[in-house]
Design a protein around this motif. Structure first.
Motif, PDB file in Angstrom:
ATOM      1  N   GLU A 183     -16.949 -13.389  -5.633  1.00 34.18           N
ATOM      2  CA  GLU A 183     -17.813 -13.617  -6.795  1.00 34.18           C
ATOM      3  C   GLU A 183     -17.903 -15.100  -7.137  1.00 34.18           C
ATOM      4  OE1 GLU A 183     -16.298 -11.111  -9.870  1.00 34.18           O
ATOM      5  OE2 GLU A 183     -17.235  -9.292  -9.042  1.00 34.18           O
ATOM      6  N   ALA A 184     -16.812 -15.841  -6.946  1.00 30.65           N
ATOM      7  CA  ALA A 184     -16.852 -17.280  -7.213  1.00 30.65           C
ATOM      8  C   ALA A 184     -17.798 -17.981  -6.240  1.00 30.65           C
ATOM      9  CB  ALA A 184     -15.446 -17.867  -7.105  1.00 30.65           C
ATOM     10  N   LEU A 185     -17.741 -17.616  -4.964  1.00 24.93           N
ATOM     11  CA  LEU A 185     -18.656 -18.213  -3.989  1.00 24.93           C
ATOM     12  C   LEU A 185     -20.102 -17.868  -4.326  1.00 24.93           C
ATOM     13  CD1 LEU A 185     -16.663 -17.568  -0.696  1.00 24.93           C
ATOM     14  CD2 LEU A 185     -17.161 -19.790  -1.738  1.00 24.93           C
ATOM     15  N   ALA A 186     -20.366 -16.651  -4.770  1.00 25.04           N
ATOM     16  CA  ALA A 186     -21.728 -16.285  -5.173  1.00 25.04           C
ATOM     17  C   ALA A 186     -22.192 -17.132  -6.350  1.00 25.04           C
ATOM     18  CB  ALA A 186     -21.783 -14.802  -5.522  1.00 25.04           C
ATOM     19  N   THR A 187     -21.294 -17.384  -7.306  1.00 25.91           N
ATOM     20  CA  THR A 187     -21.656 -18.226  -8.450  1.00 25.91           C
ATOM     21  C   THR A 187     -21.970 -19.643  -8.002  1.00 25.91           C
ATOM     22  OG1 THR A 187     -20.331 -16.926 -10.003  1.00 25.91           O
ATOM     23  CG2 THR A 187     -20.790 -19.200 -10.616  1.00 25.91           C
ATOM     24  N   VAL A 188     -21.176 -20.173  -7.067  1.00 18.51           N
ATOM     25  CA  VAL A 188     -21.452 -21.519  -6.542  1.00 18.51           C
ATOM     26  C   VAL A 188     -22.835 -21.558  -5.906  1.00 18.51           C
ATOM     27  CG1 VAL A 188     -20.754 -23.222  -4.821  1.00 18.51           C
ATOM     28  CG2 VAL A 188     -19.025 -22.086  -6.217  1.00 18.51           C
ATOM     29  N   LEU A 189     -23.177 -20.548  -5.136  1.00 19.68           N
ATOM     30  CA  LEU A 189     -24.484 -20.520  -4.486  1.00 19.68           C
ATOM     31  C   LEU A 189     -25.604 -20.331  -5.502  1.00 19.68           C
ATOM     32  CD1 LEU A 189     -23.570 -18.450  -1.303  1.00 19.68           C
ATOM     33  CD2 LEU A 189     -23.921 -20.923  -1.492  1.00 19.68           C
ATOM     34  N   HIS A 190     -25.372 -19.557  -6.559  1.00 21.09           N
ATOM     35  CA  HIS A 190     -26.361 -19.465  -7.648  1.00 21.09           C
ATOM     36  C   HIS A 190     -26.615 -20.850  -8.237  1.00 21.09           C
ATOM     37  CE1 HIS A 190     -27.454 -15.291  -8.227  1.00 21.09           C
ATOM     38  NE2 HIS A 190     -26.185 -14.895  -8.145  1.00 21.09           N
ATOM     39  N   ASN A 191     -25.550 -21.620  -8.452  1.00 20.77           N
ATOM     40  CA  ASN A 191     -25.705 -22.968  -8.992  1.00 20.77           C
ATOM     41  C   ASN A 191     -26.495 -23.866  -8.044  1.00 20.77           C
ATOM     42  OD1 ASN A 191     -24.277 -22.289 -11.255  1.00 20.77           O
ATOM     43  ND2 ASN A 191     -22.851 -23.996 -11.129  1.00 20.77           N
ATOM     44  N   VAL A 192     -26.208 -23.758  -6.742  1.00 21.32           N
ATOM     45  CA  VAL A 192     -26.954 -24.550  -5.768  1.00 21.32           C
ATOM     46  C   VAL A 192     -28.442 -24.200  -5.830  1.00 21.32           C
ATOM     47  CG1 VAL A 192     -27.287 -24.993  -3.301  1.00 21.32           C
ATOM     48  CG2 VAL A 192     -24.973 -24.821  -4.235  1.00 21.32           C
ATOM     49  N   ARG A 193     -28.733 -22.906  -5.869  1.00 17.98           N
ATOM     50  CA  ARG A 193     -30.139 -22.461  -5.924  1.00 17.98           C
ATOM     51  C   ARG A 193     -30.828 -22.961  -7.191  1.00 17.98           C
ATOM     52  NH1 ARG A 193     -30.493 -16.248  -6.072  1.00 17.98           N
ATOM     53  NH2 ARG A 193     -30.790 -16.286  -3.801  1.00 17.98           N
ATOM     54  N   ALA A 194     -30.117 -22.887  -8.351  1.00 18.35           N
ATOM     55  CA  ALA A 194     -30.760 -23.194  -9.632  1.00 18.35           C
ATOM     56  C   ALA A 194     -30.846 -24.679  -9.926  1.00 18.35           C
ATOM     57  CB  ALA A 194     -30.001 -22.494 -10.757  1.00 18.35           C
ATOM     58  N   HIS A 195     -29.894 -25.480  -9.413  1.00 23.94           N
ATOM     59  CA  HIS A 195     -29.806 -26.867  -9.884  1.00 23.94           C
ATOM     60  C   HIS A 195     -29.858 -27.928  -8.792  1.00 23.94           C
ATOM     61  CE1 HIS A 195     -28.719 -25.087 -13.700  1.00 23.94           C
ATOM     62  NE2 HIS A 195     -27.640 -24.512 -13.172  1.00 23.94           N
ATOM     63  N   ALA A 196     -29.500 -27.600  -7.551  1.00 26.01           N
ATOM     64  CA  ALA A 196     -29.255 -28.667  -6.579  1.00 26.01           C
ATOM     65  C   ALA A 196     -30.519 -29.186  -5.903  1.00 26.01           C
ATOM     66  CB  ALA A 196     -28.273 -28.182  -5.508  1.00 26.01           C
ATOM     67  N   ALA A 197     -31.513 -28.303  -5.671  1.00 20.00           N
ATOM     68  CA  ALA A 197     -32.670 -28.680  -4.859  1.00 20.00           C
ATOM     69  C   ALA A 197     -32.203 -29.241  -3.520  1.00 20.00           C
ATOM     70  CB  ALA A 197     -33.542 -29.688  -5.600  1.00 20.00           C
TER      71      ALA A 197
END
Length: 437
Positions: A348-362
């Motif tokens: 779940e932590a890795l999924a949250t990290v990837l959600h952050n990448v999708r939403a903020h990192a471009a």
């Protein structure tokens, strides 16, 4: 034919527990942990003493009332003999009546308030005790001033010292009250009666002992009650914070998905990925709402299957992120086990990290690496993106990285480290101890 025996009456319920009476041996009934045990109640209809500030004060009140009642019950039977020896029986009786009335009234007030009546009542208690002691030369014979129940003022004054020790809020007030009562005892017993001077002088030590013991004990009991109340308050605050975090943990990633779905112009492939993730998130929320306790940690899909292999867990976490340009370098972690307790939080932590990448990192590239470096005794997972990054000194971590990643993993023994800089992307490094196989 003899008449049939009467039907057996049901066993009456035990009035202490509402269940059938205990069949434990008589000598064992009432022991803690056995059927039929109940906490001691200070008077009918009251609950057991609670570990609160109010309960601690009630314990102090009970100690005072019992001590005063015991003293009065010892004084009254000796009163007829004392008055027969008194030089002024009328004064003796009048003083005893005043002391009895004041003591009963004070005890009644203490019981009604469930608190020692400090202030005027405490000062009146000290004044009555001093008055009885100072009047002894006018109604007692000198040989009765010390060591007899005829001189009942001594026992009453010890009670007054006890009350002053537990009742006055300031230590200085207790010292003044104890010194005043000791002086009132010493004047007739030591100064005016040479025959009993040494015994009376020894008795003066009792005032000091009672004052110190009562003051320190009452202070400690009251502090325990306050500490228990504060601990409960802190526990309530922590429980409320934990429940709030529980809701946020459930909704954080779902909100990210909904926000992305609301944006116009999404690629059809991304829309389909987000819809699948939204459906899975909706099932978790529905499970949470339908369960009486909000649902367990396993969610609607049942409990975790047990320990997993690190590479498989990493790939499972990334299954819903086919829209991201992820490169996996996890082959070296294919046979690295992750304990059951850490498997789900890691995924779940890795999924949250990837959600952050999708939403903020471009990000144009995301590299997920997993390995167990030889000889170091731990495994590592890193998620590196080449996106926008952020200034860690000026921008604190959000709820996702701070709670869903760092705190959740720390609870299962997994360390986390986040490195980022504006324009230089972000690296999230996770590290856990290898289990011996």
């Amino acid at each position: 034919m003899p008449p049939p025996p009467p039907p057996a009456l049901p066993q009456p319920p035990d009035d202490r527990t509402g269940r059938e009476a205990s069949h434990a041996p008589h000598g064992l009934r009432g022991w803690h942990g056995l059927r039929g045990w109940r906490p001691w109640r200070p008077w009918p209809g009251s609950g057991g003493l609670s570990t609160t500030a109010a309960g601690a004060e009630l314990a102090v009140v009970i100690a005072f009332v019992l001590m005063r009642a015991g003293t009065l019950l010892e004084i009254l039977p000796a009163a007829p003999h004392g008055m027969s020896r008194a030089t002024d029986p009328a004064l003796d009786a009048a003083l005893m009546a005043v002391a009895l009335a004041q003591s009963l009234a004070m005890c009644a007030v203490a019981v009604r308030r469930r608190q020692y009546p400090a202030g005027g009542w405490a000062r009146a208690d000290v004044a009555v005790a001093m008055g009885v002691l100072l009047c002894e030369p006018w109604y007692l014979r000198p040989e009765d001033w010390v060591g007899t129940w005829t001189a009942w003022g001594g026992a009453l004054s010890v009670n007054a010292v006890f009350g002053a020790a537990i009742g006055f809020p300031a230590r200085r007030q207790t010292v003044v009250a104890t010194a005043a009562i000791a002086a009132a005892y010493a004047l007739p017993s030591v100064v005016l009666s040479d025959a009993h001077a040494s015994t009376a002088a020894s008795n003066l030590i009792g005032y000091l002992v009672f004052a110190v013991a009562a003051r320190s004990s009452a202070t400690f009991i009251r502090r325990l009650g306050r500490d228990a109340d504060e601990a409960r308050r802190q526990a309530a605050v922590s429980a409320a914070e934990a429940e709030r975090d529980r809701h946020r943990l459930l909704l954080h990633d779902q909100i990210t998905i909904m926000r992305l779905l609301s944006e116009p112009g999404l690629e059809p492939g991304l829309v389909e990925v987000l819809r699948r993730q939204a459906a899975a998130g909706a099932a978790r929320v529905r499970h949470f709402l339908e369960q009486p306790d909000g649902g367990g940690p396993d969610g609607p899909d049942g409990p975790d299957e047990g320990p997993g292999m690190l590479a498989a867990l990493v790939r499972q976490a990334g299954e819903g992120f086919t829209d991201l340009p992820i490169d996996y370098a996890v082959d070296l972690a294919a046979d690295v086990p992750v304990p059951r307790a850490a498997a789900r939080p890691l995924r779940e932590a890795l999924a949250t990290v990837l959600h952050n990448v999708r939403a903020h990192a471009a990000a144009g590239q995301v590299v997920v690496h997993a390995d167990a470096p030889p000889g170091l005794g731990h495994w590592e997972v890193s998620v590196r993106d080449d996106g926008r990054g952020f200034d860690q000194a000026r921008r604190p971590l959000g709820f996702g990285l701070r709670v869903q990643v760092s705190r959740a993993l720390a609870e299962v023994g997994v360390e986390s480290e986040i490195r980022s800089a504006p324009g230089a992307g972000t690296v999230v490094l996770l590290r856990g101890r290898l289990e011996e196989r």
